[in-house]
Design an enzyme around this catalytic site. Sequence first.
Site, PDB file in Angstrom:
ATOM      1  N   LYS A   1       0.807  -1.006  -0.217  1.00 47.84           N
ATOM      2  CA  LYS A   1       0.019   0.099   0.185  1.00 47.84           C
ATOM      3  C   LYS A   1       0.795   1.347  -0.049  1.00 47.84           C
ATOM      4  CE  LYS A   1      -1.221   2.184   3.513  1.00 47.84           C
ATOM      5  NZ  LYS A   1      -1.770   2.731   4.703  1.00 47.84           N
TER       6      LYS A   1
ATOM      7  N   CYS B   1     -19.001   5.422   6.333  1.00 54.25           N
ATOM      8  CA  CYS B   1     -18.907   3.938   6.354  1.00 54.25           C
ATOM      9  C   CYS B   1     -17.693   3.618   7.288  1.00 54.25           C
ATOM     10  CB  CYS B   1     -18.684   3.451   5.069  1.00 54.25           C
ATOM     11  SG  CYS B   1     -18.855   1.750   4.895  1.00 54.25           S
TER      12      CYS B   1
HETATM   13  S1  SF4 Z   1     -24.969   1.859   3.260  1.00 51.07           S
HETATM   14 FE1  SF4 Z   1     -23.180   0.648   2.767  1.00 51.07          FE
HETATM   15  S2  SF4 Z   1     -21.649   1.935   2.068  1.00 51.07           S
HETATM   16 FE2  SF4 Z   1     -23.286   3.375   3.199  1.00 51.07          FE
HETATM   17  S3  SF4 Z   1     -22.365   3.486   5.335  1.00 51.07           S
HETATM   18 FE3  SF4 Z   1     -23.584   1.655   5.137  1.00 51.07          FE
HETATM   19  S4  SF4 Z   1     -22.303  -0.104   4.693  1.00 51.07           S
HETATM   20 FE4  SF4 Z   1     -21.291   1.709   4.199  1.00 51.07          FE
END
Ligand code: SF4
Length: 211
Positions: A119, A189
């Site tokens: 990375k 997220c």
């Molecule tokens: S909907 Fe999916 S991408 Fe959005 S915060 Fe929740 S888990 Fe993460």
Amino acid sequence: MRSSRDAPVDRMGVEKCYDSSAPPQVMRYQVLLSLMLSSQTKDEVTSAAMLRLRQRGLTVDSILQMDDVTLGEIIYPVGFWRNKVKYIKQTTAILKQKYGGDIPSTVEELVKLPGVGPKMAHLAMHIAWNNVSGIGVDTHVHRITNRLKWVKKETRSPEETRVALEDWLPRDLWREINWLLVGFGQQTCLPVNPRCRECLNQDICPAAKRR
Ligand code: SF4
């Protein structure tokens, strides 16, 4: 969701940690060093450690002249700071002896340096050499692309995720996917308790929690 670019990575990420007015070779060394400090460490902590290092003049020679105790005191509390003191010293000595004080310009050589993983190598290629060699996959990119099922089958490591993403993602998006998803992972997220109710992906995301 990333249009305001106000996540920690946008203000204090590796791209903000080096002295852009320094000579190119010094700038590249600072990029590599901030990447080494950043693993397992919050952007705020990496940024503050880089600032303290830069206040003392952050070059290959200044680090080689610094004793380990002082280096440890300056970078503390970055994650695994004791190991990082060791790796920074070893890597810096190699840069001096083998590369004339610069950093290598290929991923293959970068990952041979102590404390430098894939990375870091790909991000160093993007930021220091302006050469997109591969996707920089950290824990945020790994987690979110698995939640969104952007990988065909679940991947177990960031390195597996990098290979799976590079298989289909257009190359001109390889650079921005890193900072877009890192900031998204810092603000929305989240690793634990993602903020799905305020996420614009909630209707298409297989991992969305809708309650
Ligand atoms: S909907 Fe999916 S991408 Fe959005 S915060 Fe929740 S888990 Fe993460």
